[in-house]
Write a protein that holds these residues in place. Structure first.
Motif, PDB file in Angstrom:
ATOM      1  N   GLU A 131       0.870  -0.991   0.098  1.00  0.00           N
ATOM      2  CA  GLU A 131      -0.105   0.052  -0.057  1.00  0.00           C
ATOM      3  C   GLU A 131       0.892   1.157   0.056  1.00  0.00           C
ATOM      4  O   GLU A 131       0.508   2.277  -0.674  1.00  0.00           O
ATOM      5  CB  GLU A 131      -1.011  -0.012   1.120  1.00  0.00           C
ATOM      6  N   SER A 132       2.089   1.452   0.455  1.00  0.00           N
ATOM      7  CA  SER A 132       2.926   2.409   0.627  1.00  0.00           C
ATOM      8  C   SER A 132       3.450   2.479  -0.664  1.00  0.00           C
ATOM      9  O   SER A 132       3.596   4.012  -1.169  1.00  0.00           O
ATOM     10  CB  SER A 132       4.093   2.254   1.614  1.00  0.00           C
ATOM     11  N   ILE A 133       3.563   1.694  -1.542  1.00  0.00           N
ATOM     12  CA  ILE A 133       4.097   1.765  -3.079  1.00  0.00           C
ATOM     13  C   ILE A 133       2.840   2.343  -3.736  1.00  0.00           C
ATOM     14  O   ILE A 133       3.111   3.530  -4.555  1.00  0.00           O
ATOM     15  CB  ILE A 133       4.466   0.550  -3.776  1.00  0.00           C
ATOM     16  N   HIS A 134       1.635   2.225  -3.649  1.00  0.00           N
ATOM     17  CA  HIS A 134       0.433   2.801  -4.133  1.00  0.00           C
ATOM     18  C   HIS A 134       0.385   4.171  -3.812  1.00  0.00           C
ATOM     19  O   HIS A 134       0.202   5.042  -4.625  1.00  0.00           O
ATOM     20  CB  HIS A 134      -0.740   2.174  -3.817  1.00  0.00           C
ATOM     21  N   LEU A 135       0.904   4.491  -2.672  1.00  0.00           N
ATOM     22  CA  LEU A 135       0.985   5.863  -2.032  1.00  0.00           C
ATOM     23  C   LEU A 135       1.923   6.618  -2.778  1.00  0.00           C
ATOM     24  O   LEU A 135       1.643   7.845  -3.262  1.00  0.00           O
ATOM     25  CB  LEU A 135       1.169   6.061  -0.603  1.00  0.00           C
ATOM     26  N   LYS A 136       2.961   6.053  -3.086  1.00  0.00           N
ATOM     27  CA  LYS A 136       4.244   6.752  -4.023  1.00  0.00           C
ATOM     28  C   LYS A 136       3.836   6.970  -5.155  1.00  0.00           C
ATOM     29  O   LYS A 136       4.152   7.969  -5.857  1.00  0.00           O
ATOM     30  CB  LYS A 136       5.444   5.852  -3.737  1.00  0.00           C
ATOM     31  N   GLN A 137       2.912   5.930  -5.986  1.00  0.00           N
ATOM     32  CA  GLN A 137       2.616   6.078  -7.288  1.00  0.00           C
ATOM     33  C   GLN A 137       1.427   7.328  -7.408  1.00  0.00           C
ATOM     34  O   GLN A 137       1.557   8.125  -8.372  1.00  0.00           O
ATOM     35  CB  GLN A 137       1.819   4.815  -7.747  1.00  0.00           C
ATOM     36  N   ILE A 138       0.536   7.388  -6.245  1.00  0.00           N
ATOM     37  CA  ILE A 138      -0.305   8.710  -6.389  1.00  0.00           C
ATOM     38  C   ILE A 138       0.377   9.997  -6.211  1.00  0.00           C
ATOM     39  O   ILE A 138       0.177  10.788  -6.996  1.00  0.00           O
ATOM     40  CB  ILE A 138      -1.447   8.347  -5.235  1.00  0.00           C
ATOM     41  N   LYS A 139       1.348  10.047  -5.473  1.00  0.00           N
ATOM     42  CA  LYS A 139       2.163  11.156  -5.058  1.00  0.00           C
ATOM     43  C   LYS A 139       3.038  11.534  -6.512  1.00  0.00           C
ATOM     44  O   LYS A 139       3.124  12.781  -6.855  1.00  0.00           O
ATOM     45  CB  LYS A 139       3.312  11.159  -4.023  1.00  0.00           C
ATOM     46  N   ARG A 140       3.405  10.524  -7.241  1.00  0.00           N
ATOM     47  CA  ARG A 140       4.265  10.698  -8.318  1.00  0.00           C
ATOM     48  C   ARG A 140       3.212  10.987  -9.529  1.00  0.00           C
ATOM     49  O   ARG A 140       3.637  11.740 -10.434  1.00  0.00           O
ATOM     50  CB  ARG A 140       4.869   9.300  -8.650  1.00  0.00           C
ATOM     51  N   ASP A 141       1.965  10.178  -9.945  1.00  0.00           N
ATOM     52  CA  ASP A 141       1.285  10.593 -10.875  1.00  0.00           C
ATOM     53  C   ASP A 141       0.033  11.361 -10.846  1.00  0.00           C
ATOM     54  O   ASP A 141      -0.562  11.948 -11.581  1.00  0.00           O
ATOM     55  CB  ASP A 141       0.858   9.097 -11.497  1.00  0.00           C
ATOM     56  N   GLY A 142      -0.021  11.652  -9.385  1.00  0.00           N
ATOM     57  CA  GLY A 142      -1.432  12.368  -9.115  1.00  0.00           C
ATOM     58  C   GLY A 142      -2.697  11.650  -9.027  1.00  0.00           C
ATOM     59  O   GLY A 142      -2.740  10.503  -9.571  1.00  0.00           O
ATOM     60  N   VAL A 143      -3.394  12.003  -8.065  1.00  0.00           N
ATOM     61  CA  VAL A 143      -4.711  11.324  -7.425  1.00  0.00           C
ATOM     62  C   VAL A 143      -5.471  10.941  -8.754  1.00  0.00           C
ATOM     63  O   VAL A 143      -5.944   9.747  -9.027  1.00  0.00           O
ATOM     64  CB  VAL A 143      -5.364  12.045  -6.533  1.00  0.00           C
ATOM     65  N   ILE A 144      -6.102  11.869  -9.493  1.00  0.00           N
ATOM     66  CA  ILE A 144      -6.972  11.580 -10.651  1.00  0.00           C
ATOM     67  C   ILE A 144      -6.443  10.888 -11.690  1.00  0.00           C
ATOM     68  O   ILE A 144      -6.884   9.722 -11.820  1.00  0.00           O
ATOM     69  CB  ILE A 144      -7.345  13.168 -11.288  1.00  0.00           C
ATOM     70  N   ARG A 145      -5.231  10.922 -11.966  1.00  0.00           N
ATOM     71  CA  ARG A 145      -4.522   9.982 -13.202  1.00  0.00           C
ATOM     72  C   ARG A 145      -4.518   8.643 -12.408  1.00  0.00           C
ATOM     73  O   ARG A 145      -4.504   7.773 -13.278  1.00  0.00           O
ATOM     74  CB  ARG A 145      -3.212  10.643 -13.406  1.00  0.00           C
ATOM     75  N   PHE A 146      -4.189   8.646 -11.250  1.00  0.00           N
ATOM     76  CA  PHE A 146      -3.795   7.034 -10.774  1.00  0.00           C
ATOM     77  C   PHE A 146      -5.236   6.312 -10.906  1.00  0.00           C
ATOM     78  O   PHE A 146      -5.295   5.107 -11.250  1.00  0.00           O
ATOM     79  CB  PHE A 146      -3.252   7.450  -9.363  1.00  0.00           C
ATOM     80  N   TYR A 147      -6.043   7.152  -9.970  1.00  0.00           N
ATOM     81  CA  TYR A 147      -7.408   6.250  -9.861  1.00  0.00           C
ATOM     82  C   TYR A 147      -8.251   6.037 -11.371  1.00  0.00           C
ATOM     83  O   TYR A 147      -8.952   5.077 -11.653  1.00  0.00           O
ATOM     84  CB  TYR A 147      -8.383   6.917  -9.214  1.00  0.00           C
ATOM     85  N   THR A 148      -8.007   6.985 -12.401  1.00  0.00           N
ATOM     86  CA  THR A 148      -8.368   6.735 -13.471  1.00  0.00           C
ATOM     87  C   THR A 148      -7.887   5.616 -14.270  1.00  0.00           C
ATOM     88  O   THR A 148      -8.866   4.726 -14.705  1.00  0.00           O
ATOM     89  CB  THR A 148      -8.636   8.244 -14.518  1.00  0.00           C
ATOM     90  N   ARG A 149      -6.621   5.670 -14.136  1.00  0.00           N
ATOM     91  CA  ARG A 149      -6.048   4.729 -15.056  1.00  0.00           C
ATOM     92  C   ARG A 149      -6.013   3.245 -14.322  1.00  0.00           C
ATOM     93  O   ARG A 149      -6.232   2.175 -14.999  1.00  0.00           O
ATOM     94  CB  ARG A 149      -4.322   4.893 -14.978  1.00  0.00           C
ATOM     95  N   TYR A 150      -6.335   3.260 -12.926  1.00  0.00           N
ATOM     96  CA  TYR A 150      -6.402   2.042 -12.425  1.00  0.00           C
ATOM     97  C   TYR A 150      -7.632   1.504 -12.733  1.00  0.00           C
ATOM     98  O   TYR A 150      -7.807   0.193 -13.038  1.00  0.00           O
ATOM     99  CB  TYR A 150      -6.444   2.379 -10.774  1.00  0.00           C
ATOM    100  N   LEU A 151      -8.530   2.213 -12.562  1.00  0.00           N
ATOM    101  CA  LEU A 151     -10.226   1.637 -13.275  1.00  0.00           C
ATOM    102  C   LEU A 151     -10.130   1.292 -14.513  1.00  0.00           C
ATOM    103  O   LEU A 151     -11.011   0.483 -14.729  1.00  0.00           O
ATOM    104  CB  LEU A 151     -11.392   2.785 -12.512  1.00  0.00           C
TER     105      LEU A 151
END
Ligand code: ZN
Length: 91
Positions: A38-58
């Motif tokens: 989960e800490s890696i996901h937090l780093k991904q979100i900080k790197r790519d941004g919240v909107i981009r992370f969740y959009t791409r994920y879904l």
């Protein structure tokens, strides 16, 4: 911030989830591997941004499901999940 909320997580059939900036765990004392994942996901979100992370994920998840993958196959095929599992394995 860590929050324990098992009832919510059961809906998604997971033991932990990042709802930025929160990380929800089913277990009040989660396994080290889950915390690292989960800490890696937090780093991904900080790197790519919240909107981009969740959009791409879904989008990647639902594309996988549309192509006939099971829930688990689609989940493991998400690029953020591959990166998180690969990073956790490398440490
Ligand atoms: Zn994950």
């Amino acid at each position: 911030m860590k929050v324990t909320n098992c009832k919510f997580l059961k809906i998604f059939k997971v033991n932990a989830i990042v709802l930025y900036p929160f990380v929800l765990y089913c277990d009040s004392c989660p396994d080290t591997n889950i915390v690292m994942h989960e800490s890696i996901h937090l780093k991904q979100i900080k790197r790519d941004g919240v909107i981009r992370f969740y959009t791409r994920y879904l989008v990647e998840y639902f594309k996988g499901r549309q192509s006939g993958m099971t829930h688990y196959q689609a989940y493991r095929n998400i690029s953020y999940e591959k990166e998180a599992y690969d990073s956790a394995r490398a440490t």
